[in-house]
Design an enzyme around this catalytic site. Structure first.
Site, short mmCIF file in Angstrom:
data_model
loop_
_atom_site.label_atom_id
_atom_site.label_comp_id
_atom_site.label_asym_id
_atom_site.label_seq_id
_atom_site.Cartn_x
_atom_site.Cartn_y
_atom_site.Cartn_z
N ASP A 78 5.01 -0.40 0.38
CA ASP A 78 4.87 -1.33 1.50
C ASP A 78 4.43 -0.58 2.77
OD1 ASP A 78 4.72 -3.68 2.88
OD2 ASP A 78 6.85 -4.15 2.79
N HIS A 123 -0.54 -1.59 2.61
CA HIS A 123 -1.30 -2.33 3.62
C HIS A 123 -2.28 -1.38 4.29
CE1 HIS A 123 1.18 -5.98 3.42
NE2 HIS A 123 2.20 -5.16 3.24
O1 DOR Z 1 7.41 -5.12 7.07
C1 DOR Z 1 6.41 -5.62 6.58
N1 DOR Z 1 5.18 -5.35 7.03
N2 DOR Z 1 6.57 -6.50 5.58
C2 DOR Z 1 5.54 -7.21 5.10
O2 DOR Z 1 5.75 -7.97 4.20
C3 DOR Z 1 4.20 -7.09 5.68
C4 DOR Z 1 4.03 -5.77 6.31
C5 DOR Z 1 2.83 -5.70 7.20
O3 DOR Z 1 1.76 -6.15 6.83
O4 DOR Z 1 2.95 -5.13 8.29
ZN ZN Z 2 6.04 -8.16 1.92
#
Ligand code: DOR
Ligand code: ZN
Length: 445
Positions: A310, A64
């Protein structure tokens, strides 16, 4: 086009940690020679590997970055620098930005920003549904046919929970060899307040629980949908022992299903929540030790195909809340190799060749990246990561390229670390520092 990437000589590297040292001569981004005792051509840069393990550059199928929308917590450039520190040469940028990457224009914007970023190849993931709302398919075909050439689609952060929409998405992307990456979590079984693995801990800590079956029921359903449609399915961040069993079952039926585990789900348990520190709040949640064990076994035997970080940067003010209202997610790019090395390689459960498969070869294939995850051989692109298996690291959250500090590994000692990262022949991380790089004098992969 002719491009001078300069010449790089790596001496005394141990490809895949198999115990055979070799030198590598790299010119124009390509491995030109591999042998003992190579001499450096005039003007070549020399990196002394000193017997350290050389792996194909890592590919993160699940990052992300927060650009556009939350550039205060991560930009494409800062995330790319963190990726270089972590040994990554390519990252898949998830679609849950603001605005969402759900149009060809949005995907091209991320793609173009990525190309301006010299430290890593940034590959946009497209949303499955418009605005991640789960109501209508996004313009999947246009995103694929755009300059960004999107192949992976995900509403990650949210589950595509409507079975008909999921079926349509799987069918649609199959036409062009795409894949749907599912955040498996039935919202009807995991209420939006859920923030802790459902079990004895959630009861004792008084935190709304998240049952394993919310994840497992969607994985079972999606395997059946992928089977019926003859489509490729990728399951993001698998977190329970039951999910590993389901993936194994799907593969045994010949379904084209791949699965990912995160470093945190491979190492941490729900016991971390004891102190209500929101750095451990993540979606899916940290689970029980039996789940961690099943994930390690699944990664070691190939049921789980890939490691995905992640990497989820969040601002202090979004994390400094009571546990129930803090945001979900933790940093991961810079520490992923050290965690995998500590819990799997140092324990003798995975070889470095296995790590190359899980962190480079298979994620590159999953994402359709032809220039990454290649063999370390003459004529191949020089996307490489050098690892010191014996180094110990005490993680310091302030020592980071990320703009965020939500680092669950802070203060922990890990074994094994990335010492150099090379993208198309150019070091992006070397001697403990991210390299200053001008724009790359070539077209990216
Ligand atoms: O913990 C998480 N954070 N899981 C996700 O699926 C999205 C991610 C986020 O974008 O912060
Ligand atoms: Zn996720």
């Amino acid at each position: 086009m002719s491009h001078d990437h300069g010449t790089l000589l790596i001496t005394g590297a141990d490809p895949l940690g198999e115990g055979h040292r070799t030198d590598l001569l790299i010119q124009d981004g390509i491995i030109r020679q591999m042998d003992e005792g190579l001499t450096a051509p005039e003007g070549a840069r020399v990196v002394d590997a000193g017997g350290k393990v050389l792996l194909p550059g890592f590919v993160d199928p699940h990052t992300h970055l927060r650009e556009p929308g939350r550039e205060d917590t991560e930009t494409i450039a800062s995330g790319a620098r963190a990726a270089a520190v972590g040994g990554y040469t390519a990252v898949m940028a998830m679609a849950n930005t603001t605005p969402v990457t759900d149009t060809a224009t949005a995907a091209e914007w991320v793609y173009d920003r990525g190309r301006e970023t010299p430290h890593v190849d940034v590959v946009p993931v497209g949303a499955v549904t418009k605005g991640l709302l789960g109501e209508e398919l996004a313009e999947l075909g246009l995103m694929h046919r755009s300059r960004a050439n999107v192949l992976m689609f995900s509403d990650d952060g949210k589950c595509v929970h409507d079975p008909l929409l999921m079926r349509r998405a799987l069918e649609y992307v199959t036409d062009f060899g795409g894949v749907v990456a599912q955040h498996a979590q039935d919202p009807r079984l995991a209420p939006h307040t859920a923030c802790c693995h459902e079990g004895p801990y959630s009861g004792r800590l008084g935190l709304p629980g998240w049952p394993a079956v919310a994840e497992e029921s969607i994985i079972a359903r999606d395997i059946m949908l992928a089977k019926a449609a003859g489509s490729r399915l990728h399951v993001c961040h698998v977190s329970t022992a039951g999910s590993v069993e389901l993936i194994r079952w799907g593969k045994s039926m010949g379904v084209d299903v791949t699965a990912e585990a995160t470093p945190h789900h491979l190492a941490l348990t729900v016991a971390e929540l004891e102190g209500y520190d929101s750095v451990y709040k993540v979606n899916p949640p940290l689970r029980a030790m039996s789940d961690v064990e099943a994930l390690r076994a699944g990664l070691a035997d190939g049921t789980i195909d890939v490691v995905g970080t992640d990497h989820a940067p969040h601002g202090l003010h979004d994390k400094q809340h009571d546990f129930e209202t803090a945001t979900f997610g933790m940093l991961g790019l810079e520490t992923a190799l050290s965690v995998v090395s500590s819990v799997l390689v140092a324990e003798g459960r995975m070889s470095w060749a296995d790590v190359a498969q899980a962190m480079s070869v298979r994620p590159a294939r999953l994402a359709g990246l032809d220039g990454h995850g290649r063999p370390i051989a003459i004529g191949e692109p020089a996307n490489l990561t050098l690892v010191d298996p014996a180094a110990t690291v005490v993680v310091d959250r302030e020592d980071t390229q990320s703009l965020s500090r939500n680092n669950p590994w802070h203060g922990r000692e890990l074994t094994g670390r990335v010492v150099a990262t090379i993208l198309r022949g150019r070091p992006t991380f070397l001697d403990g520092a991210v390299t200053d790089l001008g724009p790359e004098p070539t077209t990216k992969a």
